[in-house]
Design a protein around this motif. Sequence first.
Motif, PDB file in Angstrom:
ATOM      1  N   ASN A   1      -7.746 -11.503   3.890  1.00  0.00           N
ATOM      2  CA  ASN A   1      -6.465 -10.918   4.298  1.00  0.00           C
ATOM      3  C   ASN A   1      -6.760  -9.661   5.119  1.00  0.00           C
ATOM      4  OD1 ASN A   1      -3.984  -9.741   4.607  1.00  0.00           O
ATOM      5  ND2 ASN A   1      -3.309 -10.099   2.494  1.00  0.00           N
ATOM      6  N   PHE A   2      -6.805  -9.860   6.429  1.00  0.00           N
ATOM      7  CA  PHE A   2      -7.220  -8.772   7.316  1.00  0.00           C
ATOM      8  C   PHE A   2      -6.204  -7.624   7.338  1.00  0.00           C
ATOM      9  CE2 PHE A   2      -8.203  -6.864  11.516  1.00  0.00           C
ATOM     10  CZ  PHE A   2      -9.548  -6.596  11.284  1.00  0.00           C
ATOM     11  N   SER A   3      -4.914  -7.967   7.265  1.00  0.00           N
ATOM     12  CA  SER A   3      -3.908  -6.885   7.323  1.00  0.00           C
ATOM     13  C   SER A   3      -4.002  -5.974   6.089  1.00  0.00           C
ATOM     14  CB  SER A   3      -2.499  -7.432   7.491  1.00  0.00           C
ATOM     15  OG  SER A   3      -2.309  -8.535   6.674  1.00  0.00           O
ATOM     16  N   LEU A   4      -4.280  -6.559   4.910  1.00  0.00           N
ATOM     17  CA  LEU A   4      -4.438  -5.725   3.707  1.00  0.00           C
ATOM     18  C   LEU A   4      -5.653  -4.814   3.843  1.00  0.00           C
ATOM     19  CD1 LEU A   4      -3.663  -4.935   0.819  1.00  0.00           C
ATOM     20  CD2 LEU A   4      -5.013  -6.862  -0.010  1.00  0.00           C
ATOM     21  N   PHE A   5      -6.731  -5.376   4.386  1.00  0.00           N
ATOM     22  CA  PHE A   5      -7.944  -4.564   4.585  1.00  0.00           C
ATOM     23  C   PHE A   5      -7.661  -3.426   5.567  1.00  0.00           C
ATOM     24  CE2 PHE A   5     -11.955  -3.572   6.791  1.00  0.00           C
ATOM     25  CZ  PHE A   5     -12.717  -3.181   5.698  1.00  0.00           C
ATOM     26  N   MET A   6      -6.899  -3.717   6.622  1.00  0.00           N
ATOM     27  CA  MET A   6      -6.597  -2.679   7.625  1.00  0.00           C
ATOM     28  C   MET A   6      -5.739  -1.561   7.035  1.00  0.00           C
ATOM     29  SD  MET A   6      -8.332  -3.230  10.177  1.00  0.00           S
ATOM     30  CE  MET A   6      -7.750  -1.886  11.172  1.00  0.00           C
ATOM     31  N   ILE A   7      -4.805  -1.929   6.159  1.00  0.00           N
ATOM     32  CA  ILE A   7      -3.966  -0.898   5.505  1.00  0.00           C
ATOM     33  C   ILE A   7      -4.857   0.005   4.650  1.00  0.00           C
ATOM     34  CG2 ILE A   7      -2.149  -0.518   3.758  1.00  0.00           C
ATOM     35  CD1 ILE A   7      -0.826  -3.124   4.823  1.00  0.00           C
ATOM     36  N   ALA A   8      -5.741  -0.620   3.857  1.00  0.00           N
ATOM     37  CA  ALA A   8      -6.651   0.144   3.002  1.00  0.00           C
ATOM     38  C   ALA A   8      -7.577   1.014   3.857  1.00  0.00           C
ATOM     39  CB  ALA A   8      -7.475  -0.808   2.147  1.00  0.00           C
ATOM     40  N   PHE A   9      -8.065   0.419   4.931  1.00  0.00           N
ATOM     41  CA  PHE A   9      -8.979   1.114   5.842  1.00  0.00           C
ATOM     42  C   PHE A   9      -8.303   2.341   6.460  1.00  0.00           C
ATOM     43  CE2 PHE A   9     -11.176   1.482   9.985  1.00  0.00           C
ATOM     44  CZ  PHE A   9     -12.505   1.446   9.578  1.00  0.00           C
ATOM     45  N   PHE A  10      -7.050   2.151   6.911  1.00  0.00           N
ATOM     46  CA  PHE A  10      -6.312   3.234   7.580  1.00  0.00           C
ATOM     47  C   PHE A  10      -6.054   4.409   6.616  1.00  0.00           C
ATOM     48  CE2 PHE A  10      -2.223   5.217   8.745  1.00  0.00           C
ATOM     49  CZ  PHE A  10      -2.539   5.668  10.016  1.00  0.00           C
ATOM     50  N   PHE A  11      -5.450   4.104   5.456  1.00  0.00           N
ATOM     51  CA  PHE A  11      -5.130   5.197   4.518  1.00  0.00           C
ATOM     52  C   PHE A  11      -6.396   5.756   3.864  1.00  0.00           C
ATOM     53  CE2 PHE A  11      -0.917   3.060   4.646  1.00  0.00           C
ATOM     54  CZ  PHE A  11      -0.197   4.151   5.099  1.00  0.00           C
ATOM     55  N   GLY A  12      -7.387   4.902   3.685  1.00  0.00           N
ATOM     56  CA  GLY A  12      -8.661   5.367   3.118  1.00  0.00           C
ATOM     57  C   GLY A  12      -9.348   6.360   4.036  1.00  0.00           C
ATOM     58  N   ASN A  13      -9.337   6.060   5.327  1.00  0.00           N
ATOM     59  CA  ASN A  13      -9.963   6.969   6.297  1.00  0.00           C
ATOM     60  C   ASN A  13      -9.266   8.323   6.322  1.00  0.00           C
ATOM     61  OD1 ASN A  13     -11.818   5.088   7.014  1.00  0.00           O
ATOM     62  ND2 ASN A  13     -10.908   4.575   8.982  1.00  0.00           N
TER      63      ASN A  13
ATOM     64  N   ILE B   1      -1.872   0.355  -2.920  1.00  0.00           N
ATOM     65  CA  ILE B   1      -1.550   1.003  -1.637  1.00  0.00           C
ATOM     66  C   ILE B   1      -0.777   2.296  -1.902  1.00  0.00           C
ATOM     67  CG2 ILE B   1      -0.234   0.774   0.527  1.00  0.00           C
ATOM     68  CD1 ILE B   1      -0.899  -2.256   0.421  1.00  0.00           C
ATOM     69  N   ALA B   2       0.141   2.247  -2.878  1.00  0.00           N
ATOM     70  CA  ALA B   2       0.919   3.455  -3.213  1.00  0.00           C
ATOM     71  C   ALA B   2      -0.008   4.557  -3.732  1.00  0.00           C
ATOM     72  CB  ALA B   2       1.974   3.121  -4.261  1.00  0.00           C
ATOM     73  N   VAL B   3      -1.013   4.174  -4.529  1.00  0.00           N
ATOM     74  CA  VAL B   3      -1.981   5.166  -5.031  1.00  0.00           C
ATOM     75  C   VAL B   3      -2.705   5.828  -3.855  1.00  0.00           C
ATOM     76  CG1 VAL B   3      -4.146   5.452  -6.341  1.00  0.00           C
ATOM     77  CG2 VAL B   3      -2.315   4.020  -7.266  1.00  0.00           C
ATOM     78  N   LEU B   4      -3.078   4.992  -2.899  1.00  0.00           N
ATOM     79  CA  LEU B   4      -3.795   5.477  -1.710  1.00  0.00           C
ATOM     80  C   LEU B   4      -2.939   6.472  -0.907  1.00  0.00           C
ATOM     81  CD1 LEU B   4      -6.605   4.463  -1.017  1.00  0.00           C
ATOM     82  CD2 LEU B   4      -5.606   2.869   0.613  1.00  0.00           C
ATOM     83  N   VAL B   5      -1.679   6.077  -0.692  1.00  0.00           N
ATOM     84  CA  VAL B   5      -0.765   6.935   0.080  1.00  0.00           C
ATOM     85  C   VAL B   5      -0.531   8.252  -0.683  1.00  0.00           C
ATOM     86  CG1 VAL B   5       1.570   7.147   1.025  1.00  0.00           C
ATOM     87  CG2 VAL B   5       0.344   4.992   1.246  1.00  0.00           C
ATOM     88  N   CYS B   6      -0.335   8.140  -2.013  1.00  0.00           N
ATOM     89  CA  CYS B   6      -0.118   9.350  -2.830  1.00  0.00           C
ATOM     90  C   CYS B   6      -1.329  10.271  -2.763  1.00  0.00           C
ATOM     91  CB  CYS B   6       0.149   8.979  -4.288  1.00  0.00           C
ATOM     92  SG  CYS B   6       1.760   8.248  -4.518  1.00  0.00           S
ATOM     93  N   TYR B   7      -2.523   9.681  -2.830  1.00  0.00           N
ATOM     94  CA  TYR B   7      -3.756  10.471  -2.736  1.00  0.00           C
ATOM     95  C   TYR B   7      -3.770  11.258  -1.419  1.00  0.00           C
ATOM     96  CZ  TYR B   7      -8.733  11.668  -2.537  1.00  0.00           C
ATOM     97  OH  TYR B   7      -9.910  12.365  -2.436  1.00  0.00           O
ATOM     98  N   ASP B   8      -3.444  10.571  -0.320  1.00  0.00           N
ATOM     99  CA  ASP B   8      -3.448  11.226   1.003  1.00  0.00           C
ATOM    100  C   ASP B   8      -2.442  12.366   1.048  1.00  0.00           C
ATOM    101  OD1 ASP B   8      -5.262   9.325   1.622  1.00  0.00           O
ATOM    102  OD2 ASP B   8      -4.067   8.294   3.144  1.00  0.00           O
ATOM    103  N   VAL B   9      -1.232  12.102   0.528  1.00  0.00           N
ATOM    104  CA  VAL B   9      -0.177  13.129   0.579  1.00  0.00           C
ATOM    105  C   VAL B   9      -0.571  14.336  -0.290  1.00  0.00           C
ATOM    106  CG1 VAL B   9       2.228  13.632  -0.036  1.00  0.00           C
ATOM    107  CG2 VAL B   9       1.663  11.481   1.091  1.00  0.00           C
ATOM    108  N   ILE B  10      -1.064  14.056  -1.500  1.00  0.00           N
ATOM    109  CA  ILE B  10      -1.438  15.154  -2.411  1.00  0.00           C
ATOM    110  C   ILE B  10      -2.588  15.970  -1.818  1.00  0.00           C
ATOM    111  CG2 ILE B  10      -2.478  15.672  -4.677  1.00  0.00           C
ATOM    112  CD1 ILE B  10      -0.884  13.194  -5.733  1.00  0.00           C
ATOM    113  N   MET B  11      -3.612  15.278  -1.320  1.00  0.00           N
ATOM    114  CA  MET B  11      -4.773  15.995  -0.771  1.00  0.00           C
ATOM    115  C   MET B  11      -4.386  16.826   0.451  1.00  0.00           C
ATOM    116  SD  MET B  11      -7.391  15.887  -2.586  1.00  0.00           S
ATOM    117  CE  MET B  11      -8.429  16.786  -1.453  1.00  0.00           C
TER     118      MET B  11
END
Lengths: 219, 221
Positions: A124-136, A195-205
């Motif tokens: 699932n390339f789109s899921l990987f891209m979402i993780a990749f984007f917010f992870g970066n 994905i929500a955890v990832l987004v929350c991490y970005d916002v909090i950091m």
Amino acid sequence: MKAYSLFRKDWQSEIRTRYAINALAMFILVTISVIMFSIGSEKISEYLTGGLLWVVIFFSAMSGLSRAFVSEEERGTTMTLQLIASPSTIFSGKLIFNLLLVFLMNIAITILFSILFPSFLIKNFSLFMIAFFFGNIGIAVSSTIIAAIISKAGSKGTLYPVLSFPILLPLILTLLELTKFSMDGNAVDDSLVEIAVLVCYDVIMTTASYLLFDFIWKE
Amino acid sequence: MTDYKVELTGLIKFFGRRLIFSGINFSFLSGNVYGISGPNGSGKSTLVKIIANLISPTKGEVVHKFSDKPIDEDSIHHFLGFVSPYLFLYDEFSAEENLIHFARIRGMKFNKDYSDLLLNELKLYERKDDLVRGYSSGMKQRLKFAFALLHNPKILILDEPTSNLDSEGKEKVYQLISEGPVRQNEEKDKLVIIASNEDADLSLCKEIIEMEKFKKQVQSK
């Protein structure tokens, strides 16, 4: 605009000195080579390649991203920056620079993994891209604030990975999970919690970094 | 009224357990040149760094006021020009590139005419496209004046302004301080603070803060 001007200064400086880019490129090449030599002709599972991807990304980030502030401190130009811009401008400029480096670095690592490891297959390339984007974004924000903290410390080299580990651990664990999901071919809808955890991490950091930076920056 | 004022109230600075100075109360007013003198280690540079909002005092406060309105800490750099031997510019850029980057990061449009005028005044015009890495220490010191004056600051803080300069360079610095503007429309009522041990530097000052006095005061308490 001021932050973008600071980014342009850093980018032009990087193009001339190539300190971070060279360090990152060498680290990526050496790490991937060591992994390939150690694997030899063995077939490794796809989950393991997904894990190795984020291990390489984590340690590559450790080798190059601290330069944003450490180089200013080593050259003695920290005071010059304090005299021309507000702390938020400086943090934003450095963050833009690290974001660009992280995206370039991680795209290169992912492409190399896709070419060199046949078992690195994303269903699932789109899921990987979402993780990749917010992870970066998460890696760039965390690395930038940690770089600011360690630039004021004595033993910069050792402190960076030590301080980064607990801060980046929740992010890396979530990214590992999402990479596994994308390798399994899970739908994006089924991975919304991660994905929500990832987004929350970005916002909090990001929020915490902007709040903290004023105190770190001024002695 | 476009007066610039800096008020120091009850300033105390410790580095670890070592007292640097204590009990500094002073007001600096625009249009005047002030001096800060004292032997090595007396805290001259520490005091100017505190005034420039580069480091925090242990106790007390520094308030910058423009037209009687206090300036927010994050905005002080817009009003301030700073020169010191421990200030470094970017070696990998030329003099002009440094000034272009500084102007843009400040959010200003780079004024090439004024930059050329400053570099010409400071005898750097011919070398403006050379990398700063190749400059002598005196040339780097001159470039710091261009850096400090480019945004037409209201307050100019000069810590050992003539260090590394030859006699011609020193004369130029004294001219910049006493005659002030090199640009016709520039403010003629700058506030200048000089921290130095050189008699020639301090001879330009209207009033001088002697740092030794503030150390003795506390030690006798």
